[in-house]
Design a protein around this motif. Structure first.
Motif, PDB file in Angstrom:
ATOM      1  N   CYS A  38       0.829  -1.204   0.000  1.00 50.51           N
ATOM      2  CA  CYS A  38       0.000   0.000   0.000  1.00 50.51           C
ATOM      3  C   CYS A  38       0.865   1.257   0.000  1.00 50.51           C
ATOM      4  O   CYS A  38       1.818   1.377   0.790  1.00 50.51           O
ATOM      5  CB  CYS A  38      -0.918  -0.002   1.217  1.00 50.51           C
ATOM      6  N   CYS A  44      -4.371   2.306  -1.408  1.00 49.19           N
ATOM      7  CA  CYS A  44      -5.231   1.596  -0.462  1.00 49.19           C
ATOM      8  C   CYS A  44      -6.073   2.555   0.359  1.00 49.19           C
ATOM      9  O   CYS A  44      -5.646   3.676   0.662  1.00 49.19           O
ATOM     10  CB  CYS A  44      -4.398   0.743   0.499  1.00 49.19           C
ATOM     11  N   SER A  62      -8.104  -1.735  -2.373  1.00 46.20           N
ATOM     12  CA  SER A  62      -6.844  -1.368  -3.013  1.00 46.20           C
ATOM     13  C   SER A  62      -7.059  -1.289  -4.521  1.00 46.20           C
ATOM     14  O   SER A  62      -7.991  -1.893  -5.056  1.00 46.20           O
ATOM     15  CB  SER A  62      -5.737  -2.383  -2.690  1.00 46.20           C
ATOM     16  N   ASP A 199      -1.742   5.441   0.752  1.00 46.51           N
ATOM     17  CA  ASP A 199      -2.268   4.522   1.765  1.00 46.51           C
ATOM     18  C   ASP A 199      -3.038   5.378   2.762  1.00 46.51           C
ATOM     19  O   ASP A 199      -2.452   6.037   3.620  1.00 46.51           O
ATOM     20  CB  ASP A 199      -1.117   3.776   2.449  1.00 46.51           C
TER      21      ASP A 199
END
Length: 231
Positions: A38, A44, A62, A199
Motif C-alpha cells: 500500500c 489503499c 486497493s 495509503d
C-alpha cells in the motif's frame, strides 16, 4: 468372442481395476491481499481500527494499474456484499458501482450496478474480468480487473479520470444486496487518481470519539479545571 477373451486377459495381467476418471484441475486458493504494498505499488483505503489490514479493517480497498486495466481488491466485515462506487460528488446517486456479492451457494460474484437515487440497479453489462472471491471468517473478499478506458456510457465511468470513491458493505438476501450496514458510509475526502498510489486510513465511528471538536473542547476544559483546581 476372441476379442472379449483378449480384453479379459489384458485386464488380468495389467491389474486393471476400472476405467480411469479424469481428475478435476486443482483450484488455486485465493491469494491474500498484501498491505505492505500500500502506498508503493498500489493505492489503499482502510476504514476501521487504527493499524488494521485487509483481514481486520471494517472495510478495505486497493487499486493498481496493470496494463490497460485497473485491479481492485475489496474486503469487508460482512457475510453479504462489499462495493466501491465511482462518483462525481460525495453523494449517492448516478454512480458506477462494482460489488462483490456472497450468494446462498457460498460463491462470491462480482456484479455491476448503477445508483439510481438511493437504490442500486444491476447493469447486465459488466466490465469486470479475471474475477475471484472468497467468503472466510465472516468476511467477503474479492479481486477483479476492469478496463481503464471504456467508450462513453452513463453507467460505466472512465477510470483514467479522477472520481470520488464511495465505500459500502452490507447484508445480502438470497444473493441480492440490501441496504448498507451504516447510515453514512465512508467516502474519499478528495477525488482519487489511479495514477497516484496512497495509503489512506479512515477511522470508523468507534475511533472518532476524541477527534470531534466538541470532545476536544471538553478535554481542554477538563484539563484546565484540573490544573487550576476547584475554588
Amino acid at each position: 468372442c476372441f476379442l472379449f477373451l483378449v480384453f479379459y486377459l489384458m485386464i488380468i495381467y495389467s491389474g486393471y481395476t476400472g476405467y480411469p476418471f479424469p481428475t478435476a484441475p486443482p483450484v488455486d486458493p485465493f491469494a491474500k491481499i498484501r498491505v505492505d504494498d500500500c502506498g508503493k505499488t498500489k493505492g489503499c483505503f482502510r476504514y476501521g481500527k487504527p493499524g488494521c489490514n485487509a483481514e481486520t479493517c471494517d472495510y478495505f480497498l486497493s487499486y493498481r494499474r496493470i496494463g490497460a486495466d485497473v485491479e481492485f481488491e475489496l474486503s469487508a466485515d460482512t457475510d453479504g456484499w462489499v462495493a466501491v462506487g465511482f462518483s462525481s460528488d460525495k453523494k449517492m446517486g448516478g454512480d458506477d458501482v462494482m460489488a462483490c456479492v456472497h450468494d446462498d451457494n457460498g460463491r462470491v460474484r462480482i456484479q455491476h450496478f448503477y445508483n439510481v437515487g438511493q437504490w442500486a440497479k444491476e447493469i447486465q453489462r459488466n466490465p469486470a474480468r479475471d474475477e475471484e472471491g472468497v467468503f472466510e471468517n465472516n468476511r467477503v473478499t474479492c479481486r477483479f480487473k476492469r478496463p481503464v478506458y471504456v467508450p462513453r456510457e452513463e453507467t460505466i465511468v472512465d477510470l483514467h479520470l479522477s472520481w470520488y470513491y464511495l465505500f459500502a458493505w452490507g447484508p445480502a438476501i438470497q444473493g441480492s444486496i440490501t441496504r448498507h450496514d451504516i447510515d453514512s458510509p465512508p467516502v474519499s475526502e478528495r477525488v482519487v487518481s489511479i495514477y497516484k498510489y496512497e495509503d489512506i486510513f479512515m477511522p470508523s465511528a468507534a475511533y472518532q470519539t476524541f477527534s470531534s471538536p466538541f470532545c476536544l473542547l471538553l478535554i481542554v476544559a477538563l484539563t484546565f479545571y484540573l490544573l487550576m483546581g476547584t475554588p
